[in-house]
Design an enzyme around this catalytic site. Structure first.
Site, PDB file in Angstrom:
ATOM      1  N   GLY A 467       7.647  25.868 -21.035  1.00 41.29           N
ATOM      2  CA  GLY A 467       8.326  27.150 -21.213  1.00 41.29           C
ATOM      3  C   GLY A 467       7.601  28.138 -22.175  1.00 41.29           C
ATOM      4  N   GLY A 469       8.208  30.316 -25.282  1.00 43.09           N
ATOM      5  CA  GLY A 469       9.398  30.957 -26.099  1.00 43.09           C
ATOM      6  C   GLY A 469       8.755  32.513 -26.574  1.00 43.09           C
ATOM      7  N   PHE A 471       7.440  33.170 -29.571  1.00 47.73           N
ATOM      8  CA  PHE A 471       6.330  33.108 -30.351  1.00 47.73           C
ATOM      9  C   PHE A 471       5.225  32.224 -29.934  1.00 47.73           C
ATOM     10  CE2 PHE A 471      10.100  33.520 -33.062  1.00 47.73           C
ATOM     11  CZ  PHE A 471       9.969  34.969 -33.322  1.00 47.73           C
ATOM     12  N   ASP A 589      22.805  34.655 -30.006  1.00 46.53           N
ATOM     13  CA  ASP A 589      22.067  34.959 -28.592  1.00 46.53           C
ATOM     14  C   ASP A 589      22.510  33.893 -27.753  1.00 46.53           C
ATOM     15  OD1 ASP A 589      20.029  35.713 -27.224  1.00 46.53           O
ATOM     16  OD2 ASP A 589      18.456  35.030 -28.105  1.00 46.53           O
TER      17      ASP A 589
HETATM   18  P1  ADP Z   1      12.582  31.618 -27.179  1.00 43.81           P
HETATM   19  O1  ADP Z   1      13.507  31.772 -27.910  1.00 43.81           O
HETATM   20  O2  ADP Z   1      11.358  31.594 -28.029  1.00 43.81           O
HETATM   21  O3  ADP Z   1      12.368  32.463 -26.337  1.00 43.81           O
HETATM   22  P2  ADP Z   1      13.578  29.037 -26.152  1.00 43.81           P
HETATM   23  O4  ADP Z   1      13.929  27.967 -27.285  1.00 43.81           O
HETATM   24  O5  ADP Z   1      14.424  29.832 -25.375  1.00 43.81           O
HETATM   25  O6  ADP Z   1      12.272  30.041 -26.625  1.00 43.81           O
HETATM   26  O7  ADP Z   1      12.395  28.325 -25.010  1.00 43.81           O
HETATM   27  C1  ADP Z   1      11.555  28.750 -24.013  1.00 43.81           C
HETATM   28  C2  ADP Z   1      11.967  27.866 -22.677  1.00 43.81           C
HETATM   29  O8  ADP Z   1      11.160  26.496 -22.992  1.00 43.81           O
HETATM   30  C3  ADP Z   1      13.280  27.466 -22.349  1.00 43.81           C
HETATM   31  O9  ADP Z   1      13.894  28.457 -21.742  1.00 43.81           O
HETATM   32  C4  ADP Z   1      13.084  26.144 -21.827  1.00 43.81           C
HETATM   33  O10 ADP Z   1      13.078  26.290 -20.447  1.00 43.81           O
HETATM   34  C5  ADP Z   1      12.138  25.662 -22.663  1.00 43.81           C
HETATM   35  N1  ADP Z   1      12.729  24.783 -23.781  1.00 43.81           N
HETATM   36  C6  ADP Z   1      12.883  25.204 -24.915  1.00 43.81           C
HETATM   37  N2  ADP Z   1      13.127  24.129 -25.539  1.00 43.81           N
HETATM   38  C7  ADP Z   1      13.367  23.035 -24.787  1.00 43.81           C
HETATM   39  C8  ADP Z   1      13.977  21.594 -25.143  1.00 43.81           C
HETATM   40  N3  ADP Z   1      14.502  21.072 -26.040  1.00 43.81           N
HETATM   41  N4  ADP Z   1      13.784  20.811 -23.823  1.00 43.81           N
HETATM   42  C9  ADP Z   1      13.182  21.359 -22.752  1.00 43.81           C
HETATM   43  N5  ADP Z   1      13.069  22.394 -22.580  1.00 43.81           N
HETATM   44  C10 ADP Z   1      12.940  23.329 -23.508  1.00 43.81           C
END
Ligand code: ADP
Ligand code: MG
Length: 742
Positions: A467, A469, A471, A589
């Site tokens: 995914g 994020g 950052f 959020d």
């Molecule tokens: P941000 O808040 O910076 O946008 P996220 O925490 O939402 O980042 O992570 C982005 C994407 O990464 C999520 O939508 C998910 O698909 C994947 N992801 C994040 N954390 C996990 C996790 N612990 N296990 C599996 N996938 C994850």
């Protein structure tokens, strides 16, 4: 037990790292201290050839006759074998190939069509990404072909454009080290590998370089004929990679020097670079693209424009840049274009200038201008053109969205008129020092990273990206931990990595806050932080295999019943939020995109990037500075006064429920933040989703009470979901889950 026995199980990470000797894991710069470049490149070439030897079935531009005589020669040598084959270029289409194969002593020719960018198909068979993957599919089984592909006539590996993956070579590795001298030496060496070859993860050296923002290296690669048009495994060009990773300085290099095309679309989504930048809120990239006259309103497969994505993800800076009223080309009456009262989709009704599925333009002039700059898929004629009469000239200008970011209080005045400003909380404005100091102390303590488990980078094996994020990329990985005095075990984890520029920016503080916060929490319905790695900075979290609930809902609508699954998830989210409330944490959020799915029986709340612990003495967290604001999930008091409480989380919970029961629809459709605020103000709310039972809709509406005191608490919600006879189906599963944790 040896490490290889411990780590030898068949796992995707091992397939990336297993066959590599130690040398392959050391920096190229480091290796050159003890070895000559000549020696390194020879070894590397040998290694690549060895890996590619399994796919040396490609013979380029040979004729049909030559292909037949090659196979006949083969048959003479080998005796009659079925499935002796080779692949050659198609003579009729440059992106197609031909498979020539023997069966029962006859020779057959099959066209391998490029179904769409990088995806291949024989007749009506399955469409497979990567020519080498298609061939390997027919090597494993006939799958409807006259015969299984059995053995090939030796030629060379297929061309890089058609391949999905390749062997990671010294050039790929050197590029990741970001050292232009080193890369230059390799590029100028006679044994330099093909500059465009793909690595094991399916990206080229230029892709990686763009992603990490190594400008001097990009210049060199382009000078050495790096292909700016090639797509990586995700279907992205180097320009799209740069825009997704917020490397705006790459854009002039790619477009000016490399002649990259900013209108190239991703095969599955139809996104162009502008979409990638807008979705991730990368404002500098949008600016850089606009400087090169890139259209503002390209349309994705589903019709979404970058402006739609920026609105959807609450990227307010970008919304402003992308709004038609901020057009670079002077529009005489730009103030006439927009108003919050316009119905949804109206802005598109105004932007009716477009050709086929090309970008929208705000004026016929800009359309003509764009197509005079480049053909951009244009064949011969304009297919649709609607007159500009649909524009409503009588509307006053619409307030800019970014005022939500810059000045919350200004918004309250602007959108309601100054005659009757809403009462502000006693502590307003936020510059009051006493308020800030009061909050700062306990927060620092709560958010300290000291007690957080530290993880050494050598105990982490990074795997595929899962995914993106805010950052940096989120990757799957393996964490090695001691299991006993002599043995180690591996745990699959999710690893949040960070762009190199994050460390120098204010964002790191917010990330560390996220870590400090998550580490205090421990609940089945909340993603567990396992620890942090400080060098390079990474967060290691529990891996939640099925990813974001939003995607999961959209992809599996048919297999997620309202009962018990959606009911169960609703109960679990309420339970996790109730726990957060008990820890005095306001999430800020809560949305379907930030819930992760472990299984259909368990979801978990994640993404505390915006959360704040709040001090005992103050019963809410008050944002003094704007950031990314997911306004569609926010209660009016968040938007108007920057006030966040458990009751505002309850509002977001209601919107999350709505997303669940619509199976991942966008709340308020294409409405913009400011329009949603006005809609809510006028007393309207989201409609009942089709599949949503009345009782659930009543709960949602209760979450959206204007007066925060009238909204249910998470305690109420949790009790309701667990206790109400309607929900009895969830109770058993919840109990089972509780048992399995403790
Ligand atoms: P941000 O808040 O910076 O946008 P996220 O925490 O939402 O980042 O992570 C982005 C994407 O990464 C999520 O939508 C998910 O698909 C994947 N992801 C994040 N954390 C996990 C996790 N612990 N296990 C599996 N996938 C994850
Ligand atoms: Mg997120």
């Amino acid at each position: 037990m040896s490490d290889s026995e411990l780590y030898g199980d068949n796992d995707e990470f091992d397939s990336i790292y297993a066959n590599e000797d130690i040398e392959h894991l050391i920096n190229v710069g480091e290796l050159l201290k003890t070895k000559s470049l000549d020696e390194l490149l020879k070894n590397d070439q040998w290694r690549t050839q060895e890996i590619d030897s399994k796919i040396n079935w490609y013979h380029g531009k040979i004729s049909r006759e030559s292909s037949e005589s090659l196979l006949k020669e083969g048959l003479a040598k080998l005796g009659t074998v079925d499935g002796l084959f080779l692949v050659r270029d198609s003579t009729s289409s440059p992106s197609d190939f031909v498979l020539t194969v023997t069966s029962s002593a006859k020779i057959y020719h099959f066209v391998i069509k490029e179904a769409y960018s990088g995806h291949y198909q024989i007749d009506d068979g399955v469409i497979i990404q990567g020519l080498e993957k298609l061939i390997s599919y027919y090597e494993s089984d006939a799958n409807g072909l006259v015969t299984r592909l059995h053995q090939f006539c030796g030629g060379e590996p297929p061309p890089y454009q058609a391949r999905l993956e390749g062997a990671t070579n010294i050039l790929h590795r050197a590029v990741l080290e970001g050292n232009p001298d080193l890369v230059g030496k390799i590029l100028n060496h006679p044994l330099c590998p093909n500059v465009n070859s793909k690595n094991q993860l399916g990206t080229t050296a230029l892709h990686d370089c763009c992603r990490y923002g190594f400008e001097a290296v990009a210049q060199l690669l382009i000078e050495h004929n790096a292909d700016v048009h090639v797509k990586d495994k995700q279907g992205l060009t180097p320009l799209q990679r740069a825009c997704a990773a917020n490397q705006s300085d790459m854009i002039p290099i790619l477009i000016k020097k490399g002649k990259a095309n900013a209108q190239t679309r991703s095969p599955k989504t139809g996104w162009v670079a502008m979409h990638d930048a807008a979705m991730r809120g990368n404002k500098e990239c949008i600016q850089a693209l606009l400087e090169f006259h890139t259209p503002k309103m390209p349309r994705a497969e589903d019709g979404s424009t970058p402006l739609d994505l920026a609105s959807r993800y609450g990227r307010y800076d970008c919304i402003q840049l992308l709004s038609p009223q901020n057009s670079v080309t002077a529009l005489t009456k730009k103030a006439d274009w927009f108003h919050p009262d316009l119905d949804r989709k109206d802005y598109k009704d105004c932007l009716v200038h477009f050709i086929d599925d090309g970008p929208y333009f705000e004026s016929l002039e800009s359309l003509i201008e764009h197509y005079s700059r480049q053909a951009d898929g244009l064949s011969t004629k304009l297919l649709v053109s609607v007159s500009t009469n649909t524009i409503r000239p009588d509307l006053p200008p619409r307030p800019a969205d970014d005022i939500i970011d810059d000045d919350l209080y200004a918004l309250a005045e602007d959108s309601r008129g100054t005659a009757n400003p809403p009462p502000l909380p006693a502590s307003h404005p936020p510059s009051s020092k006493t308020v800030q100091q009061k909050q700062a102390e306990p927060l620092q303590k709560l958010e300290s990273l000291e007690d957080c488990k530290k993880i050494r980078s050598k105990d982490i094996v990074l795997g595929n990206e899962i995914g993106q994020g805010e950052f940096g990329a989120v990757r799957k990985g393996q964490l090695k931990t001691k299991d006993g005095p002599l043995s180690k075990k591996k745990t699959t984890v999710a690893i949040k990595t960070f762009h190199k520029d994050v460390e120098n920016s204010g964002a790191l503080q917010s990330i560390k806050r996220e870590a400090g916060l998550m580490h205090m929490l421990n609940h089945t319905c909340i993603v567990q932080l396992i620890g942090i790695c400080e060098e390079p900075f990474m967060l290691v979290e529990e891996f939640v295999p099925l990813g974001s609930m939003l995607d999961y809902l959209q992809d599996h609508e048919k297999s997620i019943p309202v009962k018990p699954t959606l009911y169960l998830w609703a109960a679990q989210i309420a339970s996790g939020m109730q726990y957060l409330e008990s820890k005095k944490v306001v999430h800020r959020d809560l949305a379907a995109r930030n819930i992760l799915v472990e299984s259909t029986k368990q979801v978990k709340i994640s993404d505390f990037g915006l959360s704040r612990a709040y001090a005992e003495e103050s019963n809410y967290y008050k944002a003094s500075k704007g950031g990314r604001w997911p306004v569609k999930w926010y209660a009016p008091e968040c938007v108007n006064y920057g006030k966040f409480t458990h009751a505002t989380d309850v509002w977001s919970y209601g919107v999350t429920l709505w997303e669940m029961f619509t199976y991942g629809e966008q709340p308020y459709g294409d409405l913009k933040g400011i329009e949603v605020i006005q809609l809510i103000d006028s007393g309207k709310r989201l409609d009942k989703p089709e599949k949503c039972p009345e009782i659930v809709y009543q709960k949602m509406k209760a979450c959206w009470e204007k007066d925060p005191h009238l909204r249910p608490t998470f305690n109420d919600l949790h009790n309701h979901f667990e206790e109400d006879p309607e929900y009895s189906c969830t109770r058993d599963v919840m109990k089972r889950n509780k048992k399995s944790v403790k």
